[in-house]
Design a protein around this motif. Sequence first.
Motif, PDB file in Angstrom:
ATOM      1  N   ASN A 289     -33.806  51.871  51.840  1.00  0.00           N
ATOM      2  CA  ASN A 289     -33.055  51.533  53.059  1.00  0.00           C
ATOM      3  C   ASN A 289     -33.709  52.156  54.290  1.00  0.00           C
ATOM      4  N   SER A 290     -34.187  53.390  54.140  1.00  0.00           N
ATOM      5  CA  SER A 290     -34.858  54.042  55.258  1.00  0.00           C
ATOM      6  C   SER A 290     -36.179  53.337  55.597  1.00  0.00           C
ATOM      7  N   ASP A 291     -36.946  52.981  54.543  1.00  0.00           N
ATOM      8  CA  ASP A 291     -38.220  52.270  54.764  1.00  0.00           C
ATOM      9  C   ASP A 291     -37.981  50.914  55.421  1.00  0.00           C
ATOM     10  N   LEU A 292     -36.926  50.245  54.989  1.00  0.00           N
ATOM     11  CA  LEU A 292     -36.629  48.920  55.529  1.00  0.00           C
ATOM     12  C   LEU A 292     -36.354  48.985  57.030  1.00  0.00           C
ATOM     13  N   LYS A 293     -35.612  49.996  57.443  1.00  0.00           N
ATOM     14  CA  LYS A 293     -35.353  50.166  58.873  1.00  0.00           C
ATOM     15  C   LYS A 293     -36.652  50.408  59.632  1.00  0.00           C
ATOM     16  N   GLY A 294     -37.545  51.219  59.029  1.00  0.00           N
ATOM     17  CA  GLY A 294     -38.819  51.503  59.677  1.00  0.00           C
ATOM     18  C   GLY A 294     -39.695  50.263  59.787  1.00  0.00           C
TER      19      GLY A 294
ATOM     20  N   LYS B  97     -38.454  48.002  62.544  1.00  0.00           N
ATOM     21  CA  LYS B  97     -38.730  48.556  63.863  1.00  0.00           C
ATOM     22  C   LYS B  97     -40.176  48.294  64.275  1.00  0.00           C
ATOM     23  N   VAL B  98     -41.119  48.528  63.344  1.00  0.00           N
ATOM     24  CA  VAL B  98     -42.535  48.276  63.630  1.00  0.00           C
ATOM     25  C   VAL B  98     -42.782  46.790  63.869  1.00  0.00           C
ATOM     26  N   LYS B  99     -42.129  45.962  63.103  1.00  0.00           N
ATOM     27  CA  LYS B  99     -42.296  44.518  63.275  1.00  0.00           C
ATOM     28  C   LYS B  99     -41.845  44.078  64.667  1.00  0.00           C
ATOM     29  N   ASN B 100     -40.751  44.585  65.123  1.00  0.00           N
ATOM     30  CA  ASN B 100     -40.270  44.235  66.471  1.00  0.00           C
ATOM     31  C   ASN B 100     -41.249  44.691  67.547  1.00  0.00           C
ATOM     32  N   GLN B 101     -41.842  45.858  67.340  1.00  0.00           N
ATOM     33  CA  GLN B 101     -42.821  46.345  68.308  1.00  0.00           C
ATOM     34  C   GLN B 101     -44.057  45.438  68.360  1.00  0.00           C
ATOM     35  N   LEU B 102     -44.510  45.003  67.178  1.00  0.00           N
ATOM     36  CA  LEU B 102     -45.677  44.108  67.126  1.00  0.00           C
ATOM     37  C   LEU B 102     -45.366  42.755  67.768  1.00  0.00           C
ATOM     38  N   MET B 103     -44.172  42.270  67.540  1.00  0.00           N
ATOM     39  CA  MET B 103     -43.781  40.994  68.154  1.00  0.00           C
ATOM     40  C   MET B 103     -43.774  41.113  69.675  1.00  0.00           C
TER      41      MET B 103
ATOM     42  N   MET C 281     -50.817  42.433  60.605  1.00  0.00           N
ATOM     43  CA  MET C 281     -49.901  43.557  60.382  1.00  0.00           C
ATOM     44  C   MET C 281     -48.476  43.065  60.169  1.00  0.00           C
ATOM     45  N   ILE C 282     -48.100  42.042  60.921  1.00  0.00           N
ATOM     46  CA  ILE C 282     -46.755  41.480  60.750  1.00  0.00           C
ATOM     47  C   ILE C 282     -46.612  40.859  59.370  1.00  0.00           C
ATOM     48  N   ASP C 283     -47.657  40.144  58.915  1.00  0.00           N
ATOM     49  CA  ASP C 283     -47.605  39.538  57.584  1.00  0.00           C
ATOM     50  C   ASP C 283     -47.489  40.614  56.500  1.00  0.00           C
ATOM     51  N   GLU C 284     -48.218  41.709  56.686  1.00  0.00           N
ATOM     52  CA  GLU C 284     -48.151  42.819  55.722  1.00  0.00           C
ATOM     53  C   GLU C 284     -46.767  43.457  55.718  1.00  0.00           C
ATOM     54  N   ILE C 285     -46.212  43.625  56.915  1.00  0.00           N
ATOM     55  CA  ILE C 285     -44.871  44.220  57.008  1.00  0.00           C
ATOM     56  C   ILE C 285     -43.829  43.287  56.401  1.00  0.00           C
ATOM     57  N   ASN C 286     -44.010  41.981  56.603  1.00  0.00           N
ATOM     58  CA  ASN C 286     -43.068  41.024  56.013  1.00  0.00           C
ATOM     59  C   ASN C 286     -43.070  41.116  54.486  1.00  0.00           C
ATOM     60  N   GLU C 287     -44.255  41.312  53.904  1.00  0.00           N
ATOM     61  CA  GLU C 287     -44.345  41.454  52.455  1.00  0.00           C
ATOM     62  C   GLU C 287     -43.620  42.715  51.986  1.00  0.00           C
ATOM     63  N   ARG C 288     -43.802  43.798  52.735  1.00  0.00           N
ATOM     64  CA  ARG C 288     -43.129  45.048  52.372  1.00  0.00           C
ATOM     65  C   ARG C 288     -41.612  44.914  52.509  1.00  0.00           C
ATOM     66  N   ILE C 289     -41.197  44.222  53.573  1.00  0.00           N
ATOM     67  CA  ILE C 289     -39.759  44.005  53.760  1.00  0.00           C
ATOM     68  C   ILE C 289     -39.193  43.181  52.610  1.00  0.00           C
ATOM     69  N   GLU C 290     -39.900  42.148  52.245  1.00  0.00           N
ATOM     70  CA  GLU C 290     -39.452  41.280  51.159  1.00  0.00           C
ATOM     71  C   GLU C 290     -39.377  42.050  49.838  1.00  0.00           C
TER      72      GLU C 290
END
Length: 255
Positions: A56-61, A64-70, A97-106
């Motif tokens: 849950n903590s990682d997901l929030k992080g 947050k990073v994804k929004n910054q990249l967007m 980076m967004i694609d990588e973060i999306n994979e981690r989120i998923e």
Amino acid sequence: MKNTEEFRKALEHKNLPLLVLDQKWHRLFAIHGKTEDIQNTETQLNNLLARQGRLNSDLKGYKKVKNQLMDEIVQNMEGSKGDASDKEKVRDKDKRMIDEINERIESAEAELLELPPKMKEINEQLMILSMEYFYAKIKVNAQESKEIDAWIQQVRIDLKKNIIKKQNRDINNREIYAYLHDICGPQVLDLFDVEMEDSNRESEEESLAISGIRKGNEASRPEYIFRVSCAGTGTDGTGGDGFCSEAFLIKRRIS
């Protein structure tokens, strides 16, 4: 002895709390501690709970990073200054980076979906182990309580007997003193090196303790005292075992 299946059936359709977070559950083991099986299962559940917290903590992080990249991509697209090729490189980097973060989120969200069923299963197993322990402990506690109760009853009997014996000895001493005092006078105290105390009050208190008469009964009134009648073969008027054969209440003389 109840078996595991009986306990499992009893837990069907029950909404169990997470035992590792339940302080009441922990307090039940305060005296004798937890068995090895309970401790191992508790550790498994704690590990899953900790993993859930980290995800849950990682997901929030990640979000947050994804929004910054967007935001950076939007700003880069709106800006008019700078080399176009440099902007394209930045956009490509941000997209990767967004694609990588999306994979981690998923991945994190998928694992979070798998955790609750696992935690429920282990929590139920922990409850079953606890119930088996509690069942055995209840049996042991009941047996020990029964033995302690028998000991208490015997102590009460012995206490009553000893109170009567003590009163018997005190009464006998007073009668001896009174007899010798009448014949020889007060000097008898010096001859026998005995200090006689007024034990009427103590005798009355002890007699009330042995009689078990509730407050408000006749024996609790101050004009009554406890007396002992002894009959037996002993030289002091007691029975062969040194006990008085009869105890009763008489009314005190009001002077």
